[in-house]
Design a protein around this motif. Structure first.
Motif, PDB file in Angstrom:
ATOM      1  N   GLU A  20       0.879  -1.282  -0.026  1.00  0.00           N
ATOM      2  CA  GLU A  20       0.146   0.238   0.091  1.00  0.00           C
ATOM      3  C   GLU A  20       1.014   1.158  -0.096  1.00  0.00           C
ATOM      4  O   GLU A  20       2.070   1.282   0.369  1.00  0.00           O
ATOM      5  CB  GLU A  20      -0.981  -0.105   1.215  1.00  0.00           C
ATOM      6  N   GLY A  48     -12.449  -0.705 -10.465  1.00  0.00           N
ATOM      7  CA  GLY A  48     -11.948  -1.591  -9.627  1.00  0.00           C
ATOM      8  C   GLY A  48     -10.414  -2.226  -9.623  1.00  0.00           C
ATOM      9  O   GLY A  48     -10.235  -3.193  -9.208  1.00  0.00           O
ATOM     10  N   LEU A  49      -9.665  -1.490 -10.178  1.00  0.00           N
ATOM     11  CA  LEU A  49      -8.215  -1.732 -10.700  1.00  0.00           C
ATOM     12  C   LEU A  49      -7.308  -1.315  -9.459  1.00  0.00           C
ATOM     13  O   LEU A  49      -6.182  -1.650  -9.364  1.00  0.00           O
ATOM     14  CB  LEU A  49      -7.628  -1.059 -11.988  1.00  0.00           C
ATOM     15  N   GLU A  51      -7.912   0.055  -5.072  1.00  0.00           N
ATOM     16  CA  GLU A  51      -8.714   0.125  -3.979  1.00  0.00           C
ATOM     17  C   GLU A  51      -7.858   1.044  -3.040  1.00  0.00           C
ATOM     18  O   GLU A  51      -6.711   1.230  -2.985  1.00  0.00           O
ATOM     19  CB  GLU A  51      -8.747  -1.262  -3.321  1.00  0.00           C
ATOM     20  N   ASP A  53      -7.733   2.032   1.105  1.00  0.00           N
ATOM     21  CA  ASP A  53      -8.175   1.760   2.550  1.00  0.00           C
ATOM     22  C   ASP A  53      -8.983   2.721   3.170  1.00  0.00           C
ATOM     23  O   ASP A  53      -8.454   3.995   3.210  1.00  0.00           O
ATOM     24  CB  ASP A  53      -7.104   1.217   3.174  1.00  0.00           C
ATOM     25  N   ARG A  60      -3.986   0.608  -2.788  1.00  0.00           N
ATOM     26  CA  ARG A  60      -3.487  -0.599  -3.299  1.00  0.00           C
ATOM     27  C   ARG A  60      -3.856  -1.272  -4.563  1.00  0.00           C
ATOM     28  O   ARG A  60      -5.057  -0.544  -5.151  1.00  0.00           O
ATOM     29  CB  ARG A  60      -3.475  -1.787  -2.214  1.00  0.00           C
ATOM     30  N   GLY A  62      -6.009  -3.434  -7.248  1.00  0.00           N
ATOM     31  CA  GLY A  62      -7.674  -3.969  -6.997  1.00  0.00           C
ATOM     32  C   GLY A  62      -7.731  -5.073  -7.556  1.00  0.00           C
ATOM     33  O   GLY A  62      -7.150  -5.729  -8.277  1.00  0.00           O
ATOM     34  N   ALA A  63      -8.738  -5.789  -7.185  1.00  0.00           N
ATOM     35  CA  ALA A  63      -9.185  -7.114  -7.374  1.00  0.00           C
ATOM     36  C   ALA A  63      -9.680  -7.128  -8.979  1.00  0.00           C
ATOM     37  O   ALA A  63      -9.713  -8.267  -9.494  1.00  0.00           O
ATOM     38  CB  ALA A  63     -10.374  -7.577  -6.780  1.00  0.00           C
ATOM     39  N   GLY A  64      -9.813  -5.976  -9.494  1.00  0.00           N
ATOM     40  CA  GLY A  64     -10.539  -5.967 -10.828  1.00  0.00           C
ATOM     41  C   GLY A  64      -9.196  -6.620 -11.839  1.00  0.00           C
ATOM     42  O   GLY A  64      -9.565  -7.172 -12.930  1.00  0.00           O
ATOM     43  N   THR A  66      -7.189  -9.143 -10.992  1.00  0.00           N
ATOM     44  CA  THR A  66      -7.269 -10.388 -11.168  1.00  0.00           C
ATOM     45  C   THR A  66      -8.429 -10.943 -12.073  1.00  0.00           C
ATOM     46  O   THR A  66      -8.250 -11.934 -12.799  1.00  0.00           O
ATOM     47  CB  THR A  66      -7.747 -10.759  -9.667  1.00  0.00           C
ATOM     48  N   ARG A  67      -9.263 -10.034 -12.205  1.00  0.00           N
ATOM     49  CA  ARG A  67     -10.550 -10.508 -13.074  1.00  0.00           C
ATOM     50  C   ARG A  67      -9.828 -10.546 -14.521  1.00  0.00           C
ATOM     51  O   ARG A  67     -10.086 -11.220 -15.366  1.00  0.00           O
ATOM     52  CB  ARG A  67     -11.694  -9.577 -12.929  1.00  0.00           C
TER      53      ARG A  67
END
Length: 254
Positions: A20, A48-49, A51, A53, A60, A62-64, A66-67
């Motif tokens: 982060e 979503g790329l 995020e 906190d 940091r 994002g989970a996008g 990973t998608r």
């Protein structure tokens, strides 16, 4: 630099340092003002790329991402086909084995299995391997298209160690030798004390799409070890190609 390029540079910054980071630190590292950096981060968060906190306000990845990676792997299952081969070679050799895939940015390290030995070579996932300074890069150049090879031969060759190849003639000789034997041998070009042997992963047209390499401390790598690793890594590169494309890739040599 375009807006898209700036946004991508922020993603790479977030992926290469601490998990982060604060806005001020990201802006300083990127060389952008804070307003521009915040605007880019807000756009990346919306997709979503990235995020943020809520407590620390740090950013940091994002989970996008990973998608997107899963979508790409579903279309071209490079890792799914290659990872079992990488794992098997690592178990067989007892040394660090890493897999790279070519993109316009260079050879990107996409999978690493580190040696269980205390004295071992570490390769960070996501690291871009310089073509002129690594066994993976030279193996790739030996089996890539002429236009790509010529661009590297004509380009800058920054020195990472006192042993890094720094001129086109020497690099061309190393590439030719790798093409003749089917794999490359690198000694301390990117990191002192490291010996590597690499082979290309070929596509259906016979050109390289990536490389697989074994990296070991030079102090325990003898001539017989290099020959043995060369045989193993060449077979592994061929097997990955077969698993990907269902048949032995062509042997066209550029």
């Amino acid at each position: 630099m375009s807006t898209v390029a700036k946004a991508i540079s922020l993603l790479e910054l977030l992926g290469s340092g601490a998990p982060e980071a604060a806005l001020a630190d990201i802006a300083k590292a990127a060389g952008f003002d804070k307003a521009t950096t915040r605007r880019l981060l807000v756009s990346l968060i919306a997709q979503g790329l990235v995020e943020q906190d809520e407590a620390t306000r740090f950013y940091r990845l994002g989970a996008g991402l990973t998608r997107l990676a899963l979508m790409r792997e579903a279309q071209f299952p490079f890792l799914r086909m290659a990872v079992p081969v990488v794992d098997a070679l690592a178990a067989e050799t007892g040394e660090t084995v890493h897999l790279s895939e070519y993109s316009r940015r260079g050879l990107i390290t996409v999978h690493v299995v580190e040696s269980p030995k205390a004295n071992r070579v570490s390769v960070p996932p996501g690291e871009v391997l310089p073509m002129h300074a690594t066994a993976s890069g030279i193996a790739f150049l030996a089996f890539t298209e002429e236009r790509i090879r010529e661009a590297i031969l004509a380009g800058p060759m920054p020195a990472f160690t006192p042993f890094t190849i720094g001129d086109a003639n020497t690099l061309a000789e190393q590439v030719a030798a790798a093409r003749a034997r089917g794999h490359s041998i690198g000694s301390q070009g990117f990191e002192e004390g490291v010996m590597s042997v690499a082979a290309p992963v070929l596509g259906t047209d016979g050109y390289a799409i990536g490389a697989i390499a074994v990296a070991a401390p030079r102090v325990r790598t003898q001539k017989a070890d290099i020959e043995r690793l060369g045989i193993g890594v060449t077979a592994a590169g061929r097997e990955i190609g077969e698993r990907l494309f269902g048949r032995l890739p062509g042997q066209k040599r550029a």
